[in-house]
Design an enzyme around this catalytic site. Structure first.
Site, PDB file in Angstrom:
ATOM      1  N   ASN A 164       1.224 -11.053   2.422  1.00  0.00           N
ATOM      2  CA  ASN A 164      -0.122 -11.054   3.008  1.00  0.00           C
ATOM      3  C   ASN A 164      -1.099 -11.501   1.922  1.00  0.00           C
ATOM      4  O   ASN A 164      -1.381 -10.745   1.000  1.00  0.00           O
ATOM      5  CB  ASN A 164      -0.456  -9.635   3.493  1.00  0.00           C
ATOM      6  N   LYS A 211      -4.209 -12.047   2.183  1.00  0.00           N
ATOM      7  CA  LYS A 211      -5.584 -11.541   2.360  1.00  0.00           C
ATOM      8  C   LYS A 211      -6.573 -12.690   2.180  1.00  0.00           C
ATOM      9  O   LYS A 211      -6.306 -13.795   2.623  1.00  0.00           O
ATOM     10  CB  LYS A 211      -5.861 -10.388   1.392  1.00  0.00           C
ATOM     11  N   HIS A 251      -4.286  -4.420  10.530  1.00  0.00           N
ATOM     12  CA  HIS A 251      -4.146  -4.069   9.107  1.00  0.00           C
ATOM     13  C   HIS A 251      -5.220  -3.040   8.751  1.00  0.00           C
ATOM     14  O   HIS A 251      -6.326  -3.071   9.297  1.00  0.00           O
ATOM     15  CB  HIS A 251      -4.297  -5.331   8.240  1.00  0.00           C
ATOM     16  N   GLU A 276      -7.184  -2.807   6.420  1.00  0.00           N
ATOM     17  CA  GLU A 276      -8.473  -3.380   5.988  1.00  0.00           C
ATOM     18  C   GLU A 276      -9.286  -3.842   7.192  1.00  0.00           C
ATOM     19  O   GLU A 276     -10.523  -3.806   7.165  1.00  0.00           O
ATOM     20  CB  GLU A 276      -8.219  -4.515   4.982  1.00  0.00           C
ATOM     21  N   GLU A 313       2.288   1.247   6.659  1.00  0.00           N
ATOM     22  CA  GLU A 313       1.619   1.044   5.372  1.00  0.00           C
ATOM     23  C   GLU A 313       0.695   2.229   5.097  1.00  0.00           C
ATOM     24  O   GLU A 313      -0.438   2.269   5.574  1.00  0.00           O
ATOM     25  CB  GLU A 313       0.773  -0.228   5.411  1.00  0.00           C
ATOM     26  N   GLY A 332      -2.502  -1.559  -2.416  1.00  0.00           N
ATOM     27  CA  GLY A 332      -3.327  -2.085  -3.505  1.00  0.00           C
ATOM     28  C   GLY A 332      -3.602  -1.081  -4.598  1.00  0.00           C
ATOM     29  O   GLY A 332      -4.452  -1.304  -5.460  1.00  0.00           O
ATOM     30  N   SER A 371       2.033  -1.461  -2.222  1.00  0.00           N
ATOM     31  CA  SER A 371       2.403  -1.617  -3.636  1.00  0.00           C
ATOM     32  C   SER A 371       3.879  -1.964  -3.845  1.00  0.00           C
ATOM     33  O   SER A 371       4.527  -1.475  -4.781  1.00  0.00           O
ATOM     34  CB  SER A 371       2.018  -0.378  -4.439  1.00  0.00           C
TER      35      SER A 371
HETATM   36  C1  PEP Z   1      -1.040  -5.065   2.244  1.00  0.00           C
HETATM   37  O1  PEP Z   1      -2.139  -5.542   2.064  1.00  0.00           O
HETATM   38  O2  PEP Z   1      -0.535  -5.103   3.378  1.00  0.00           O
HETATM   39  C2  PEP Z   1      -0.354  -4.454   1.105  1.00  0.00           C
HETATM   40  C3  PEP Z   1       0.723  -3.781   1.326  1.00  0.00           C
HETATM   41  O3  PEP Z   1      -0.912  -4.660  -0.136  1.00  0.00           O
HETATM   42  P1  PEP Z   1      -0.251  -4.281  -1.579  1.00  0.00           P
HETATM   43  O4  PEP Z   1       1.171  -4.764  -1.548  1.00  0.00           O
HETATM   44  O5  PEP Z   1      -1.084  -4.999  -2.566  1.00  0.00           O
HETATM   45  O6  PEP Z   1      -0.306  -2.790  -1.683  1.00  0.00           O
END
Ligand code: PEP
Length: 261
Positions: free
Chosen positions: A16, A18, A101, A103, A171, A177, A216
């Site tokens: 992803n 972003k 998501h 976000e 998630e 992040g 992460s």
């Molecule tokens: C995400 O944005 O879906 C995500 C899992 O980000 P990260 O891997 O940076 O934690």
């Protein structure tokens, strides 16, 4: 909609991006990735900003790597300034879309009801829909993880028929992040709970819905995450932005698949 198994081979590794990368940066990323891994033996997807769907999809045309979007509107078309329809992202070359998501939920106030409409639209358009769910740190501390996920699943999938185009990504928000990955035991019990919800909703065929973990993920932890029963793949933010770390994760996931065959 049939209850057949997803056509995507597992493990599934989705990056992803972003709101990162312009066209030339994306093109050199894809070139380098294809130089390293011309045709991964597992399902790999890149969820890119809208402006990159076309150039990235063109570059990936002769590879098995899929191009995807990170959001879409639920209407077929209309006076929705700033929005984009399923048919438009498909027309540009996307074959999957990330929906709900954290976000999007947090900064754009998307509700389970809106996300549900998007999931229905994506699936009926034959776009793979990756529905994201997850709890906050406070919700986890208060023992509300299952309640939150149950609500996100029931409301997000309300009226959705079982479909090979449906995927779900767990998630935990506190792992996105932050560099903090949930412990495998914690993930295992949560994904088992999610699967039990899918089975309640769809019957036994609900257990075939691919369930990805995100939060992460990096080369150093992807192997143990993929070893968790019921985890069919990974959704990766930060570590998908550099070719080396994404390629490493894909390589590890490909070996994980071979050893499970
Ligand atoms: C995400 O944005 O879906 C995500 C899992 O980000 P990260 O891997 O940076 O934690």
């Amino acid at each position: 909609m049939s209850a057949e198994k997803s056509a995507l081979s597992t493990p599934i590794v989705i990056g992803n991006w972003k709101m990162y990368k312009g066209i030339s940066e994306a093109e050199s990323f894809v070139k380098d990735l294809l130089d390293q891994l011309p045709n991964p033996s597992i399902t790999v997807g890149l969820a890119v900003p809208f402006t990159l769907i076309r150039p990235v999809a063109l570059q990936l045309k002769s590879s098995s790597v899929l191009t995807g979007a990170q959001n879409m509107h639920e209407a077929s078309e209309g006076a929705y300034t700033g929005e984009i329809a399923a048919s438009m992202i498909q027309d540009a070359g996307a074959s999957f879309v990330i929906l709900g998501h954290s976000e999007r939920r947090r900064y754009f106030h998307e509700t389970n009801q809106q996300i549900n409409l998007k999931v229905k639209k994506a699936i009926s358009s034959n776009l793979y829909a990756v529905l994201c769910i997850g709890e906050t740190w406070d919700e986890r501390q208060e023992g509300k993880t299952e309640d939150v996920l149950r609500k996100q699943i029931l409301e997000g999938l309300e009226g959705v028929d079982i479909s090979p185009y449906l995927l779900v990504a767990y998630e935990p928000l506190w792992a996105i992040g932050t560099g903090v990955t949930a412990l495998p035991e914690a993930i295992q019990s949560v994904v088992a709970f999610c699967q039990s919800q899918f089975i309640q909703l769809f019957g036994e065929s609900g257990s075939a819905i691919p369930l990805l973990y995100g939060g992460s993920v990096k080369p150093e932890n992807c192997e143990e995450l993929l070893a968790i029963p019921a985890v069919s793949g990974l959704l990766i933010g930060g570590a998908s932005l550099t070719v080396d770390s994404l390629a490493k994760i894909i390589e590890i996931a490909s070996v994980a698949r071979k050893s499970s065959e």
